[in-house]
Scaffold this active site. Structure first.
Site, PDB file in Angstrom:
ATOM      1  N   PHE A  52       0.813  -1.228   0.000  1.00 12.49           N
ATOM      2  CA  PHE A  52       0.000   0.000   0.000  1.00 12.49           C
ATOM      3  C   PHE A  52       0.838   1.266   0.000  1.00 12.49           C
ATOM      4  CE2 PHE A  52      -0.018  -1.850   4.315  1.00 12.49           C
ATOM      5  CZ  PHE A  52       0.700  -0.883   5.013  1.00 12.49           C
ATOM      6  N   GLY A  55       1.222   3.636  -3.313  1.00 10.83           N
ATOM      7  CA  GLY A  55       0.286   4.684  -3.698  1.00 10.83           C
ATOM      8  C   GLY A  55      -0.229   5.515  -2.552  1.00 10.83           C
ATOM      9  N   HIS A  56       0.225   5.248  -1.324  1.00 11.64           N
ATOM     10  CA  HIS A  56      -0.311   5.958  -0.154  1.00 11.64           C
ATOM     11  C   HIS A  56       0.817   6.398   0.746  1.00 11.64           C
ATOM     12  CE1 HIS A  56      -2.959   6.576   3.418  1.00 11.64           C
ATOM     13  NE2 HIS A  56      -3.877   6.768   2.506  1.00 11.64           N
ATOM     14  N   PHE A  57       1.534   7.369   0.516  1.00 12.42           N
ATOM     15  CA  PHE A  57       1.518   8.277  -0.624  1.00 12.42           C
ATOM     16  C   PHE A  57       2.911   8.291  -1.216  1.00 12.42           C
ATOM     17  CE2 PHE A  57      -1.654   9.877   2.359  1.00 12.42           C
ATOM     18  CZ  PHE A  57      -2.765  10.006   1.550  1.00 12.42           C
ATOM     19  N   VAL A  62       2.403   6.522   4.230  1.00 11.63           N
ATOM     20  CA  VAL A  62       1.556   6.520   5.426  1.00 11.63           C
ATOM     21  C   VAL A  62       0.664   5.279   5.352  1.00 11.63           C
ATOM     22  CG1 VAL A  62      -0.294   7.729   6.657  1.00 11.63           C
ATOM     23  CG2 VAL A  62       1.529   9.043   5.566  1.00 11.63           C
TER      24      VAL A  62
END
Length: 154
Positions: A52, A55-57, A62
Site C-alpha cells: 500500500f 500509492g499511499h503516498f 503513510v
C-alpha cells in the site's frame, strides 16, 4: 483451548491457521499477550515493503487508517479463536467486520513503526463480539475504535 496450552508468543505460522487472511492482507505478525476471553496484545511490524505504500503516498508513505482498523479487527478475531476450547478451534473461521464506532486517529503510522495492538472484549452477543481496541507506537496511541465483528455462517 486453555491458556496453559497456548505458548506465547503465537507466531505467524499459527496465526495463518487461525485467520483466513493472506498476503497482502494479513496484518498481525505475532501475539505477545493473551488473557483468554478478555484481552489480547498483538504486533504488526510496518515495513516500507508493504504494497500500500506505493500509492499511499508516493514520497510520503503513510499506512492507511482503515488498515490499522483492520489490524485491530484481526487481533480481535485471534482473541476469539485463541479463547475457544482446543476441540472447537476452527482453521480459517471467518469473522466479518460489522461496525466501527468512535474511530480516532492520533498520528500517522509510517515505515519502521511497530504497531502494538491491544484488544479487549467489551461485550459478547450471540455470534458477535464487541471489542475495545487501541493501536500504539512507542507507547503512544495512534488509533482507537470500538469494533463489532460477527462470525460468518458456513
Amino acid at each position: 483451548m486453555s491458556q496453559d496450552a497456548i505458548k506465547l508468543p503465537v507466531d505467524v505460522a499459527c496465526i495463518l491457521h487461525l485467520l483466513p487472511h493472506r498476503y497482502p492482507f494479513l496484518l498481525v505478525d505475532r501475539v505477545v499477550e493473551l488473557e483468554a476471553g478478555q484481552r489480547i496484545r498483538a504486533i504488526k511490524n510496518v515495513t516500507f515493503n508493504e504494497p500500500f505504500f506505493q500509492g499511499h503516498f508516493p514520497g510520503r508513505p503513510v499506512m492507511p487508517g482503515v488498515l490499522v482498523i483492520e489490524a485491530m479487527a484481526q487481533a480481535g478475531g485471534l482473541l476469539t479463536q485463541l479463547s475457544l476450547p482446543r476441540d472447537q478451534l476452527s482453521e480459517g473461521k471467518l469473522f466479518y467486520l460489522v461496525k466501527v464506532d468512535n474511530a480516532r486517529f492520533n498520528r500517522m503510522v509510517v515505515p519502521g513503526d511497530q504497531l502494538d495492538i491491544e484488544v479487549k472484549v467489551k461485550r459478547l452477543i450471540r455470534n458477535m463480539a464487541l471489542y475495545e481496541c487501541a493501536a500504539r507506537v512507542n507507547g503512544q496511541v495512534v488509533a482507537s475504535a470500538e469494533i463489532l465483528c460477527a462470525e460468518g455462517k458456513e
